[in-house]
Design a protein around this motif. Structure first.
Motif, short mmCIF file in Angstrom:
data_model
loop_
_atom_site.label_atom_id
_atom_site.label_comp_id
_atom_site.label_asym_id
_atom_site.label_seq_id
_atom_site.Cartn_x
_atom_site.Cartn_y
_atom_site.Cartn_z
N VAL A 1 0.72 -1.27 0.08
CA VAL A 1 0.08 -0.02 -0.21
C VAL A 1 0.95 1.17 -0.07
O VAL A 1 1.99 1.24 0.61
N GLU A 2 0.38 2.61 -0.54
CA GLU A 2 1.02 3.72 -0.43
C GLU A 2 0.04 4.26 0.61
O GLU A 2 -1.22 4.58 0.65
N ALA A 3 0.85 4.98 1.76
CA ALA A 3 0.00 5.83 2.70
C ALA A 3 0.17 7.05 2.26
O ALA A 3 0.95 7.82 1.71
N VAL B 1 5.92 5.34 2.09
CA VAL B 1 5.50 6.58 3.05
C VAL B 1 6.16 7.70 2.02
O VAL B 1 7.36 7.55 1.63
N ASN B 2 5.51 8.67 1.79
CA ASN B 2 5.96 9.98 1.10
C ASN B 2 6.71 10.76 2.05
O ASN B 2 6.37 10.86 3.20
N VAL B 3 8.02 11.22 1.49
CA VAL B 3 8.84 11.94 2.50
C VAL B 3 9.08 13.22 1.74
O VAL B 3 9.83 13.24 0.68
N LEU C 1 10.50 4.07 1.34
CA LEU C 1 10.18 5.62 1.29
C LEU C 1 10.36 6.37 -0.08
O LEU C 1 10.88 5.81 -0.72
N GLU C 2 9.30 7.21 -0.47
CA GLU C 2 9.03 7.71 -1.68
C GLU C 2 9.61 9.16 -1.31
O GLU C 2 9.17 9.95 -0.92
N LEU C 3 10.79 9.52 -2.46
CA LEU C 3 11.30 10.59 -2.64
C LEU C 3 11.16 11.23 -3.82
O LEU C 3 10.65 10.20 -4.77
N LEU D 1 12.00 6.10 -6.18
CA LEU D 1 11.86 7.58 -6.84
C LEU D 1 10.47 7.91 -7.38
O LEU D 1 10.18 7.46 -8.26
N ASP D 2 9.78 8.91 -6.54
CA ASP D 2 8.48 9.32 -6.83
C ASP D 2 8.35 10.09 -8.07
O ASP D 2 9.30 11.01 -8.29
N ASP D 3 7.36 10.10 -8.69
CA ASP D 3 7.21 11.13 -9.80
C ASP D 3 8.14 11.03 -10.88
O ASP D 3 8.63 12.44 -11.39
N LEU E 1 11.43 2.66 -9.24
CA LEU E 1 11.08 4.14 -9.66
C LEU E 1 9.65 3.95 -10.13
O LEU E 1 8.85 3.18 -10.48
N LYS E 2 9.00 5.20 -9.67
CA LYS E 2 7.47 5.33 -10.05
C LYS E 2 7.25 6.34 -11.12
O LYS E 2 7.54 7.42 -10.99
N LEU E 3 6.73 5.85 -12.02
CA LEU E 3 6.31 6.41 -13.13
C LEU E 3 5.03 7.41 -12.91
O LEU E 3 4.05 7.08 -12.27
MG MG Z 1 4.12 8.94 -3.55
#
Ligand code: MG
Ligand code: C2E
Ligand code: MG
Ligand code: MG
Length: 274
Positions: A58-60, A117-119, A149-151, A179-181, A200-202
């Motif tokens: 899951v993503e918080a 978790v987004n940071v 951890l999503e940066l 790596l988010d976005d 990596l997140k597209l």
């Molecule tokens: Mg995110």
């Protein structure tokens, strides 16, 4: 006459500024109170593995419920939290809640799930960040490899030295970094290679166009290839249609997240829907 008008305008302008300043102070105080009272809620959006579609984590995603029943999205308060550094205690709270919640799911058999978790940059660049991570892991007794951890890319441009140090310290702890976005920042490809992200997140804006625009399809196909060659797994974000899912699957995208699979919801609601 012209002079008089100018004077009036200047006067109006000054008043406007102080109204804005007062408004901002008010919003700052409200946010500060909400952080102290822990008035936030963490929603969870499922992440699935492709091609099967089984949930693997899951993503918080943070929410701020209001007295009237309205729920504020992060876009409405995260920027202020970052400006005022309230993101540091708020981010620590999210991290702890997310780790505790995943451990509850683990107790009920979801042993293969991860929580992302987004940071914010203001959070991970602060000196106490690694202590926050350790504290969340210890309190929750969550195995570190279950935490992602999503940066974001834009975070990494400002202070590459700190980024490198924090990423190495997280790797030592077996915490994963995503790596988010991906593709939205000021892509420093050098850093992309050097920082060796596990994932990596597209960004959703790319995924949204793959079904209708050949050029975006080509771009995303190559972004997935690049990620794989760098040894990173890839998550397609914002998948809304079966067509988008099929394309991503065909191109070897490892994971997907989006309204097609489930919206962000409170933990209990996710339980009910699975
Ligand atoms: Mg995110
Ligand atoms: P993000 O990390 O890129 O999260 C994905 C955003 O896309 C989420 O918006 C999610 O609700 C939305 N989304 C997911 N699937 C779909 C889809 O299929 N279609 C559409 N239209 N949207 C989809 P949300 O929850 O509003 O969060 C926005 C951003 O706020 C996040 O972007 C993240 O950067 C930030 N954020 C959220 N929670 C936190 C937090 O706890 N701490 C920090 N620092 N930032 C957070
Ligand atoms: Mg994202
Ligand atoms: Mg995004």
């Amino acid at each position: 006459h012209a002079k008089q008008q100018g004077g009036e305008r200047a006067c109006f302008h000054t008043e406007q500024l102080s109204v804005d300043a007062a408004e901002k102070l008010h919003r700052h105080q409200a946010l500060e109170r909400a952080v102290q009272r822990e008035e936030f809620e963490v929603y969870y959006q499922p992440q699935v593995q492709l091609p099967a579609g089984n949930v693997v984590g899951v993503e918080a995603l943070l929410r701020w419920p209001q007295p009237g029943g309205q729920v504020l999205l992060p876009g409405a308060f995260i920027p202020l939290a970052e400006q005022t550094r309230l993101i540091i205690p708020l981010g620590a709270w999210v991290l702890r809640q997310a780790c505790l919640q995943l451990n509850r799911w683990r107790d009920r058999g979801r042993l293969d799930w991860t929580v992302a978790v987004n940071v914010s940059a203001q959070q991970w660049m602060a000196p106490g960040f690694l202590a926050q991570v350790d504290e969340a892991l210890q309190t929750s007794e969550l195995p570190p490899e279950c935490l992602i951890l999503e940066l974001t890319e834009s975070h990494l441009v400002g202070d590459p030295g700190t980024a490198q140090r924090v990423l190495a310290a997280l790797r030592d702890r077996s915490v994963k970094v995503s790596l988010d976005d991906f593709g939205m920042g000021y892509s420093n490809l050098n850093q992309l290679v050097r920082l060796a992200f596990g994932q990596l997140k597209l960004d959703r804006s790319f995924v949204a166009s793959i079904g209708s625009d050949e050029r975006y399809a080509a771009l995303v196909r190559h972004m997935i290839d690049l990620a794989r060659e760098l040894g990173a797994s890839v998550v397609g974000e914002g998948v809304e249609t079966q067509h988008e899912r099929d394309l991503l699957t065909g191109w070897g995208c490892d994971f997907a997240q989006g309204f097609l699979f489930g919206r962000p919801v409170p933990a209990a609601q996710l339980d009910a829907s699975l």
